[in-house]
Each structure stands twice: as structure tokens, then as C-alpha cells.
Design a protein around this motif. Sequence first.
Motif, mmCIF file in Angstrom:
data_model
loop_
_atom_site.group_PDB
_atom_site.id
_atom_site.type_symbol
_atom_site.label_atom_id
_atom_site.label_comp_id
_atom_site.label_asym_id
_atom_site.label_seq_id
_atom_site.Cartn_x
_atom_site.Cartn_y
_atom_site.Cartn_z
ATOM 1 N N ILE A 266 1.080 -1.021 0.047
ATOM 2 C CA ILE A 266 -0.103 -0.054 0.180
ATOM 3 C C ILE A 266 1.088 1.026 0.096
ATOM 4 O O ILE A 266 2.128 1.262 0.643
ATOM 5 N N ALA A 267 0.718 2.198 -1.004
ATOM 6 C CA ALA A 267 0.662 3.259 -0.276
ATOM 7 C C ALA A 267 0.106 4.577 0.708
ATOM 8 O O ALA A 267 -1.204 3.981 1.107
ATOM 9 N N ALA A 268 0.845 4.937 2.220
ATOM 10 C CA ALA A 268 0.526 5.451 3.326
ATOM 11 C C ALA A 268 1.091 6.259 3.084
ATOM 12 O O ALA A 268 1.957 7.393 2.522
ATOM 13 N N ASP A 269 0.937 7.292 4.398
ATOM 14 C CA ASP A 269 0.764 8.823 4.690
ATOM 15 C C ASP A 269 1.856 8.733 6.086
ATOM 16 O O ASP A 269 2.032 8.040 7.291
ATOM 17 N N PRO A 270 3.433 8.496 5.291
ATOM 18 C CA PRO A 270 4.312 8.600 6.257
ATOM 19 C C PRO A 270 4.055 9.257 7.578
ATOM 20 O O PRO A 270 5.880 8.850 8.759
ATOM 21 N N ALA A 271 3.996 10.172 7.477
ATOM 22 C CA ALA A 271 3.787 11.067 8.923
ATOM 23 C C ALA A 271 3.151 9.880 10.070
ATOM 24 O O ALA A 271 2.917 10.783 11.330
ATOM 25 N N TYR A 272 2.130 9.373 9.480
ATOM 26 C CA TYR A 272 1.220 8.680 10.552
ATOM 27 C C TYR A 272 2.272 7.156 10.617
ATOM 28 O O TYR A 272 2.170 5.956 11.700
ATOM 29 N N THR A 287 -16.906 -5.271 -2.218
ATOM 30 C CA THR A 287 -15.415 -6.432 -1.856
ATOM 31 C C THR A 287 -15.062 -6.386 -1.213
ATOM 32 O O THR A 287 -13.816 -5.535 -1.034
ATOM 33 N N PRO A 288 -15.129 -6.838 0.344
ATOM 34 C CA PRO A 288 -14.868 -5.959 1.826
ATOM 35 C C PRO A 288 -13.310 -7.214 1.743
ATOM 36 O O PRO A 288 -13.402 -8.513 0.943
ATOM 37 N N LEU A 289 -12.061 -6.669 1.928
ATOM 38 C CA LEU A 289 -11.330 -7.108 2.231
ATOM 39 C C LEU A 289 -10.428 -6.899 3.745
ATOM 40 O O LEU A 289 -10.105 -5.766 4.402
ATOM 41 N N ARG A 290 -9.700 -8.016 4.002
ATOM 42 C CA ARG A 290 -9.466 -8.108 5.493
ATOM 43 C C ARG A 290 -7.818 -8.856 5.087
ATOM 44 O O ARG A 290 -8.128 -9.717 4.371
ATOM 45 N N ARG A 291 -7.197 -8.064 5.439
ATOM 46 C CA ARG A 291 -5.716 -8.675 4.458
ATOM 47 C C ARG A 291 -3.689 -7.584 5.470
ATOM 48 O O ARG A 291 -4.503 -6.633 5.141
ATOM 49 N N LEU A 292 -3.554 -8.529 5.472
ATOM 50 C CA LEU A 292 -1.887 -7.521 6.094
ATOM 51 C C LEU A 292 -1.020 -7.399 4.843
ATOM 52 O O LEU A 292 -0.697 -8.292 4.512
ATOM 53 N N MET A 293 -1.224 -6.066 5.238
ATOM 54 C CA MET A 293 0.025 -5.380 3.689
ATOM 55 C C MET A 293 1.145 -4.150 4.255
ATOM 56 O O MET A 293 0.824 -4.816 5.559
ATOM 57 N N ILE A 294 1.838 -4.167 3.693
ATOM 58 C CA ILE A 294 3.426 -3.578 3.670
ATOM 59 C C ILE A 294 3.002 -2.314 3.089
ATOM 60 O O ILE A 294 2.525 -1.806 2.444
ATOM 61 N N ALA A 295 3.470 -0.845 3.618
ATOM 62 C CA ALA A 295 3.228 -0.233 3.843
ATOM 63 C C ALA A 295 5.130 0.662 2.916
ATOM 64 O O ALA A 295 5.867 0.685 3.782
ATOM 65 N N GLN A 296 4.778 0.512 1.585
ATOM 66 C CA GLN A 296 5.893 0.589 0.665
ATOM 67 C C GLN A 296 6.083 1.843 -0.100
ATOM 68 O O GLN A 296 6.639 1.691 -0.999
ATOM 69 N N ASP A 297 4.562 2.559 -0.002
ATOM 70 C CA ASP A 297 4.805 3.841 -1.125
ATOM 71 C C ASP A 297 4.116 4.580 -0.493
ATOM 72 O O ASP A 297 3.436 4.920 0.958
ATOM 73 N N THR A 298 4.150 5.865 -1.175
ATOM 74 C CA THR A 298 3.812 7.363 -1.205
ATOM 75 C C THR A 298 3.033 7.785 -1.907
ATOM 76 O O THR A 298 3.256 6.861 -3.632
ATOM 77 N N GLY A 299 1.894 8.783 -1.961
ATOM 78 C CA GLY A 299 1.570 9.338 -2.480
ATOM 79 C C GLY A 299 1.056 11.060 -2.211
ATOM 80 O O GLY A 299 0.966 11.097 -1.515
ATOM 81 N N SER A 300 1.045 11.427 -3.214
ATOM 82 C CA SER A 300 0.543 12.856 -2.898
ATOM 83 C C SER A 300 -0.200 13.844 -2.581
ATOM 84 O O SER A 300 -0.947 14.434 -2.350
#
Length: 348
Positions: A266-272, A287-300
Amino acid sequence: MIAAIRSLLLGVVMTTASASAAGAEATRSILSFDDLDGWAADDHGAALSVFLSTCGDLKDPDWQALCGVARTYEPQAARSFFELFFRPVLVEDGDDALFTGYFEPELDGSKYPTSKYRYPLYRMPPEARGADRWLSRRELLTGDAMTGRGLEIAWVDDPVELFFLQIQGSGRIRLPDGGALRVGYGGANGHPYRSIGAELIRRGALGAHEVSAQMIRAWVRKNPEAGAELLFHNPSYVFFREVNRVAPELGPLGAMNRSVTTMRSIAADPAYTPLGAPVWVEKDGKTPLRRLMIAQDTGSAIKGAQRADIFFGTGDEAGQAAGRLKDPGRMVVLLPIQRAYALLPDEF
């Protein structure tokens, strides 16, 4: 970084406090793994594999230690690893959770210009790199500043798809011989991005509820002259670079300069959310989703404690799925135990 600036494209204005102010205003609660809906049913081994792809780049000692330990775990024991060494932390800043999607586009193109492949992808000129603001999109594409300089990386057959490739920031070019060329963000001309989705709404050509990447594509193609002029409404222009060191079967590079993984990054906000951290995603909607993901990206456009962009993969099908996603839910970051409890010094 390839997280789509989808909210900007659609004219959705998202604001947030500065990183320091955001951190001060956020509330953090430590949860148990029993509080995570669907946790036991996930493929934790798949998440561990993605975590290992970037954890070696984390510099803090606690993360480095956990990365070393993670390498000793087999996939079938991955759930135990996360439960033993992490604690789920719910970070909230007052805004509702929002999940969107992004993807890696694929365009048809050639390394040489032909009557079919007429629209070039340019490398960044050296004089543009040193300028605060260089030529606008209109000036660059209608003038001769780029002519005869050998700055072309490839040529594609569709100027609309090229425009959206610039928004995504990276993608693949399918070549006539069956090969592929991967390109990444190589810089920009310094002009601010102006949303063509918002402009179509302003003109009354589309309603706010109608605006999507697919609808914008359809409108531009149905109105070729007005559509070409519409693209000039956005003066920002993105240049590219060839990306040769990423294997074709891997995803594009994210903000950590490592390949992102379909439906696990996922892309997430590195401030948090620290880059490289595991994040438990509870996405609701159709379409519900329950999953462990890794924050490896950012976006403006990815700003806020409960804001994430899910990477859907490469190509048209991934793009259609990513473009439809705009769902509520909840995201919970997994932090090393000592780091998690240090966030609540007055309570523990």
C-alpha cells in the motif's frame, strides 16, 4: 514512487496538517490481535515475504533486529512472528478511513517512431532539471524545444494513455517484438498539477459523480479536438527514465526503491505510518478485504492516518479494478512492541 495521484485527477481536494502537527493531533490506541477482523484467516506467510523485501532498508535498530529475526521464520510460522514481536496500533486523526487503488499502466509502443507510434516519452532535459519552472505542457508539445535532441525513450500510439501514464508516474511499454520496456518517474517541469476532471465538472461536461479515469478517457476520445485542448489545461509535464534493474515479473518500484507487490503493498502517509511497516487493512464496501499489507509507497494525494492506496498490479484489468475502488474501513499499523507502548507513556 508510483502511487497514483487519483484524488488530484478526479478533482478531490485532500488537506492535512504538517507532519509535525499531524503527529501531535493524532490519537493512538493499542489493540490486541483479537480486535483485528479476519486476522486468523489471512495468509501471513505472503505478508512476511513482502515485509522481508524492504525491512532490510529500515535503519532504526528495533526494525533492523526484527528484520533479522523475520529471516529465521518459515512462512507457516509467520502469524506467530507478527503476534510475538508487534502490537497493532490504531492511529486516528479525525478523518474517516478511505481506501483507493493504484496500478502500473501498460501502453503499446516502440523504441522507434512510426506512423502508428507517434507520441514520445521524453527524458528530462538538463536545463529543465535546474529550473524551478520550465516550459508548460502546451509549450513543450507544440514548440521545438525537444526536437532533434535524442531525448525520446519510446513512442506510443495513444496520447490519452500517455497523459495518464504521466499521472501514474511509471509503467510498462509493450513493444512490437513481444518485449517490454519499463519506465519510471524522471522529473517534472515544475508547473502545478491542474485536474482535468475538475475542469470537466466546471464546464458541465461531466457531473461530479461521473468523473473517473475511464469517463475522462471516453470524453477525450469522443471529442478529439476539445480533448486535446483539455489535456493542455494541465500545465504539469512528467519526464521519464528507463528502469532496467527490475525483473519483468516484479512490480514497479515504490517509495522505498523496491518493487511493490500486487494486493500486498500500500501507499500510506509516512507522517502516521512508517514506510516498511505492516498494516492490517479492513476495507469495507462491495468487496470487503481483510489482509495484512506492507506500507512500501507514498502518494501526493495519500494524506492522513486512515488513508491508503492499494496496489492492484499491472495492466488494464488492474487499472479498472483500481479505478473503481473508493471504500471506507479501517487500517491498523503493526509496530515493534517497545515502540508501540512508547507511544502511550502516561498509560503504561
